[in-house]
Design a protein around this motif. Structure first.
Motif, PDB file in Angstrom:
ATOM      1  N   GLU A 165      -4.339  -4.293   8.800  1.00 52.16           N
ATOM      2  CA  GLU A 165      -3.656  -5.511   8.370  1.00 52.16           C
ATOM      3  C   GLU A 165      -4.490  -6.307   7.366  1.00 52.16           C
ATOM      4  OE1 GLU A 165      -1.465  -7.861  11.240  1.00 52.16           O
ATOM      5  OE2 GLU A 165      -1.891  -6.366  12.778  1.00 52.16           O
ATOM      6  N   LEU A 166      -5.801  -6.096   7.360  1.00 54.40           N
ATOM      7  CA  LEU A 166      -6.684  -6.792   6.418  1.00 54.40           C
ATOM      8  C   LEU A 166      -6.886  -6.006   5.128  1.00 54.40           C
ATOM      9  CD1 LEU A 166      -9.467  -8.047   8.888  1.00 54.40           C
ATOM     10  CD2 LEU A 166      -7.461  -9.296   8.042  1.00 54.40           C
ATOM     11  N   PHE A 167      -6.311  -4.815   5.063  1.00 58.93           N
ATOM     12  CA  PHE A 167      -6.485  -3.912   3.922  1.00 58.93           C
ATOM     13  C   PHE A 167      -5.494  -4.272   2.827  1.00 58.93           C
ATOM     14  CE2 PHE A 167      -5.804   0.469   2.065  1.00 58.93           C
ATOM     15  CZ  PHE A 167      -7.049   0.541   1.450  1.00 58.93           C
ATOM     16  N   THR A 168      -5.989  -4.580   1.615  1.00 59.63           N
ATOM     17  CA  THR A 168      -5.122  -4.960   0.504  1.00 59.63           C
ATOM     18  C   THR A 168      -5.384  -4.067  -0.697  1.00 59.63           C
ATOM     19  OG1 THR A 168      -6.608  -6.525  -0.616  1.00 59.63           O
ATOM     20  CG2 THR A 168      -5.409  -7.343   1.310  1.00 59.63           C
ATOM     21  N   ASP A 169      -4.533  -4.199  -1.720  1.00 60.93           N
ATOM     22  CA  ASP A 169      -4.741  -3.380  -2.918  1.00 60.93           C
ATOM     23  C   ASP A 169      -5.989  -3.795  -3.687  1.00 60.93           C
ATOM     24  OD1 ASP A 169      -3.834  -5.783  -3.926  1.00 60.93           O
ATOM     25  OD2 ASP A 169      -2.122  -4.928  -5.000  1.00 60.93           O
ATOM     26  N   ASN A 170      -6.526  -4.979  -3.383  1.00 58.83           N
ATOM     27  CA  ASN A 170      -7.791  -5.392  -3.988  1.00 58.83           C
ATOM     28  C   ASN A 170      -8.980  -4.619  -3.428  1.00 58.83           C
ATOM     29  OD1 ASN A 170      -6.658  -7.392  -5.679  1.00 58.83           O
ATOM     30  ND2 ASN A 170      -6.635  -8.858  -3.993  1.00 58.83           N
ATOM     31  N   ASP A 171      -8.762  -3.919  -2.313  1.00 63.26           N
ATOM     32  CA  ASP A 171      -9.814  -3.120  -1.691  1.00 63.26           C
ATOM     33  C   ASP A 171      -9.854  -1.703  -2.243  1.00 63.26           C
ATOM     34  OD1 ASP A 171     -10.850  -5.044   0.172  1.00 63.26           O
ATOM     35  OD2 ASP A 171      -8.989  -4.824   1.301  1.00 63.26           O
ATOM     36  N   ILE A 172      -9.053  -1.429  -3.259  1.00 60.46           N
ATOM     37  CA  ILE A 172      -8.912  -0.069  -3.785  1.00 60.46           C
ATOM     38  C   ILE A 172      -9.364  -0.026  -5.241  1.00 60.46           C
ATOM     39  CG2 ILE A 172      -7.290   1.817  -4.196  1.00 60.46           C
ATOM     40  CD1 ILE A 172      -5.457   0.451  -2.078  1.00 60.46           C
ATOM     41  N   ILE A 192       0.859  -1.179   0.000  1.00 62.71           N
ATOM     42  CA  ILE A 192       0.000   0.000   0.000  1.00 62.71           C
ATOM     43  C   ILE A 192       0.899   1.235   0.000  1.00 62.71           C
ATOM     44  CG2 ILE A 192      -1.848   1.230   1.191  1.00 62.71           C
ATOM     45  CD1 ILE A 192      -2.635  -1.565   0.224  1.00 62.71           C
ATOM     46  N   ASN A 193       0.702   2.131  -0.989  1.00 66.89           N
ATOM     47  CA  ASN A 193       1.568   3.308  -1.027  1.00 66.89           C
ATOM     48  C   ASN A 193       1.121   4.344   0.013  1.00 66.89           C
ATOM     49  OD1 ASN A 193      -0.456   5.090  -2.146  1.00 66.89           O
ATOM     50  ND2 ASN A 193      -0.027   4.233  -4.182  1.00 66.89           N
ATOM     51  N   GLU A 194       1.914   5.389   0.166  1.00 66.87           N
ATOM     52  CA  GLU A 194       1.670   6.355   1.240  1.00 66.87           C
ATOM     53  C   GLU A 194       0.351   7.093   1.060  1.00 66.87           C
ATOM     54  OE1 GLU A 194       2.114   8.002   4.786  1.00 66.87           O
ATOM     55  OE2 GLU A 194       3.453   6.481   3.920  1.00 66.87           O
ATOM     56  N   GLN A 195       0.018   7.446  -0.171  1.00 67.96           N
ATOM     57  CA  GLN A 195      -1.247   8.145  -0.398  1.00 67.96           C
ATOM     58  C   GLN A 195      -2.440   7.253  -0.053  1.00 67.96           C
ATOM     59  OE1 GLN A 195      -2.096   9.368  -4.461  1.00 67.96           O
ATOM     60  NE2 GLN A 195      -3.235  11.142  -3.726  1.00 67.96           N
ATOM     61  N   GLU A 196      -2.366   5.988  -0.421  1.00 65.71           N
ATOM     62  CA  GLU A 196      -3.434   5.042  -0.105  1.00 65.71           C
ATOM     63  C   GLU A 196      -3.554   4.828   1.402  1.00 65.71           C
ATOM     64  OE1 GLU A 196      -3.080   2.492  -4.283  1.00 65.71           O
ATOM     65  OE2 GLU A 196      -2.028   1.846  -2.468  1.00 65.71           O
ATOM     66  N   LYS A 197      -2.432   4.838   2.087  1.00 63.36           N
ATOM     67  CA  LYS A 197      -2.460   4.728   3.547  1.00 63.36           C
ATOM     68  C   LYS A 197      -3.189   5.922   4.163  1.00 63.36           C
ATOM     69  CE  LYS A 197       1.849   2.081   4.028  1.00 63.36           C
ATOM     70  NZ  LYS A 197       3.246   2.087   4.559  1.00 63.36           N
ATOM     71  N   GLN A 198      -2.899   7.121   3.638  1.00 62.10           N
ATOM     72  CA  GLN A 198      -3.552   8.309   4.183  1.00 62.10           C
ATOM     73  C   GLN A 198      -5.048   8.298   3.909  1.00 62.10           C
ATOM     74  OE1 GLN A 198      -2.045  10.469   6.242  1.00 62.10           O
ATOM     75  NE2 GLN A 198      -0.292   9.088   6.016  1.00 62.10           N
ATOM     76  N   MET A 199      -5.433   7.767   2.770  1.00 58.83           N
ATOM     77  CA  MET A 199      -6.861   7.631   2.463  1.00 58.83           C
ATOM     78  C   MET A 199      -7.525   6.644   3.421  1.00 58.83           C
ATOM     79  SD  MET A 199      -6.927   7.576  -1.698  1.00 58.83           S
ATOM     80  CE  MET A 199      -6.887   9.101  -2.633  1.00 58.83           C
ATOM     81  N   PHE A 200      -6.847   5.544   3.674  1.00 51.64           N
ATOM     82  CA  PHE A 200      -7.359   4.569   4.635  1.00 51.64           C
ATOM     83  C   PHE A 200      -7.547   5.217   6.004  1.00 51.64           C
ATOM     84  CE2 PHE A 200      -6.760   1.640   8.119  1.00 51.64           C
ATOM     85  CZ  PHE A 200      -7.519   0.528   7.776  1.00 51.64           C
ATOM     86  N   ILE A 201      -6.546   5.974   6.439  1.00 52.66           N
ATOM     87  CA  ILE A 201      -6.590   6.616   7.754  1.00 52.66           C
ATOM     88  C   ILE A 201      -7.756   7.592   7.838  1.00 52.66           C
ATOM     89  CG2 ILE A 201      -5.367   8.245   9.256  1.00 52.66           C
ATOM     90  CD1 ILE A 201      -2.749   6.864   8.254  1.00 52.66           C
ATOM     91  N   ALA A 202      -7.942   8.393   6.779  1.00 50.47           N
ATOM     92  CA  ALA A 202      -9.041   9.367   6.775  1.00 50.47           C
ATOM     93  C   ALA A 202     -10.392   8.658   6.896  1.00 50.47           C
ATOM     94  CB  ALA A 202      -8.991  10.206   5.500  1.00 50.47           C
ATOM     95  N   ALA A 203     -10.573   7.590   6.127  1.00 49.10           N
ATOM     96  CA  ALA A 203     -11.836   6.854   6.169  1.00 49.10           C
ATOM     97  C   ALA A 203     -12.002   6.128   7.500  1.00 49.10           C
ATOM     98  CB  ALA A 203     -11.898   5.862   5.013  1.00 49.10           C
ATOM     99  N   VAL A 212     -12.576   4.507  -4.482  1.00 47.75           N
ATOM    100  CA  VAL A 212     -13.537   3.780  -3.655  1.00 47.75           C
ATOM    101  C   VAL A 212     -12.766   2.666  -2.965  1.00 47.75           C
ATOM    102  CG1 VAL A 212     -15.617   2.350  -3.624  1.00 47.75           C
ATOM    103  CG2 VAL A 212     -15.472   4.310  -5.167  1.00 47.75           C
ATOM    104  N   ILE A 213     -12.818   2.639  -1.646  1.00 43.67           N
ATOM    105  CA  ILE A 213     -12.044   1.647  -0.910  1.00 43.67           C
ATOM    106  C   ILE A 213     -12.913   0.916   0.107  1.00 43.67           C
ATOM    107  CG2 ILE A 213      -9.787   2.750  -1.166  1.00 43.67           C
ATOM    108  CD1 ILE A 213     -10.133   4.088   1.492  1.00 43.67           C
ATOM    109  N   ASN A 214     -12.627  -0.373   0.254  1.00 39.59           N
ATOM    110  CA  ASN A 214     -13.241  -1.154   1.318  1.00 39.59           C
ATOM    111  C   ASN A 214     -12.377  -1.024   2.562  1.00 39.59           C
ATOM    112  OD1 ASN A 214     -15.376  -2.196  -0.258  1.00 39.59           O
ATOM    113  ND2 ASN A 214     -14.065  -3.823  -1.043  1.00 39.59           N
ATOM    114  N   ILE A 215     -13.006  -0.667   3.672  1.00 40.56           N
ATOM    115  CA  ILE A 215     -12.292  -0.508   4.937  1.00 40.56           C
ATOM    116  C   ILE A 215     -12.692  -1.666   5.847  1.00 40.56           C
ATOM    117  CG2 ILE A 215     -11.869   0.979   6.923  1.00 40.56           C
ATOM    118  CD1 ILE A 215     -10.866   2.193   4.377  1.00 40.56           C
ATOM    119  N   PRO A 216     -11.802  -2.642   6.053  1.00 45.87           N
ATOM    120  CA  PRO A 216     -12.170  -3.808   6.864  1.00 45.87           C
ATOM    121  C   PRO A 216     -11.989  -3.557   8.356  1.00 45.87           C
ATOM    122  CG  PRO A 216      -9.974  -4.102   5.961  1.00 45.87           C
ATOM    123  CD  PRO A 216     -10.468  -2.774   5.439  1.00 45.87           C
TER     124      PRO A 216
END
Length: 238
Positions: free
Chosen positions: A89-96, A63-74, A104-108
């Motif tokens: 830990e359950l967050f993968t690139d398939n969730d993006i 997961i790149n840094e921008q995707e991490k920040q998006m995860f954190i915001a959500a 659109v991301i799935n947040i587990p």
């Protein structure tokens, strides 16, 4: 714990059945209308959830840094509004899913997932679909006997209830807001729209549009969607 695991598996199985059905069959099972004005669309016992702390997050996938920040915001918004702690830990690139200007991301979490829409330019979370989470809560509250052969029946279980009216749905919104950061603001109701259950004149969802003043003393708008059968909030969006 066993009941939670069975419930999770049951909810996922129902979701997969819906996805696997052809267009007509899925329409017969469940219908969620989408209005272009709204970007569509704890776990069970969490009354409180600590805010996501960046330094404690662990991402096992690439997961790149921008995707991490998006995860954190959500994840922070989900913690604030739904009191559910997300699991990085359950967050993968398939969730993006890249949608151009936004993702659109799935947040587990440990038991379920939310779907969030986040802008690339500023990590602004403008939509959270909590339909699966709400359905899982509803099933947990309503069903005692989980029989695998009744999965299709459970998929329609929410329709056993009579749909609530607009006044009751507004009460659901008030109860929801009372546990969120919006409790400290003055919500101004701007309008209410509705969506019908497929093939009927029964209203399946009410969407309440509110204005409020944020922490920067600026007006913001929020849409809160209520399922009239489950009597639960199933989506929030800006």
């Amino acid at each position: 714990m066993l009941k939670k695991i069975i419930l999770l598996l049951l909810s996922i199985a129902i979701l997969l059945i819906f996805i696997g059905c052809d267009e007509k069959q899925s329409s017969d099972l469940i219908y969620v209308a989408v209005d272009d004005n709204y970007i569509s669309e704890k776990l069970i016992e969490s009354d409180e959830c600590s805010e996501v702390i960046q330094k404690n997050l662990v991402f096992k996938d690439e997961i790149n840094e921008q995707e991490k920040q998006m995860f954190i915001a959500a994840a922070n918004l989900i913690a604030d509004f739904f009191h559910v702690e997300s699991n990085s830990e359950l967050f993968t690139d398939n969730d993006i899913l890249d949608m151009g200007d936004y993702v659109v991301i799935n947040i587990p979490s440990d038991y379920i997932f939310f779907t969030a829409s986040v802008m690339y330019k500023n990590n602004d979370v403008f939509n959270v679909d909590c339909g699966l989470y709400a359905f899982t809560q509803y099933m947990y509250e309503e069903i005692e006997d989980y029989s695998p052969e009744k999965i299709n029946e459970y998929g329609l279980y929410k329709y056993n209830n009579e749909p609530i009216n607009k006044l009751y749905a507004k009460r659901v919104v008030f109860d929801f807001v009372a546990t969120t950061p919006l409790a400290n603001t003055k919500l101004i109701l701007e309008g209410v729209t509705s969506e019908y259950k497929y093939g009927t004149r029964e209203i399946e969802h009410y969407i309440f549009e509110y204005f409020y003043i944020n922490e920067q003393s600026k007006f913001e708008r929020i849409f809160i969607k209520v399922d009239t059968y489950m009597r639960k909030v199933v989506q929030i969006s800006k």
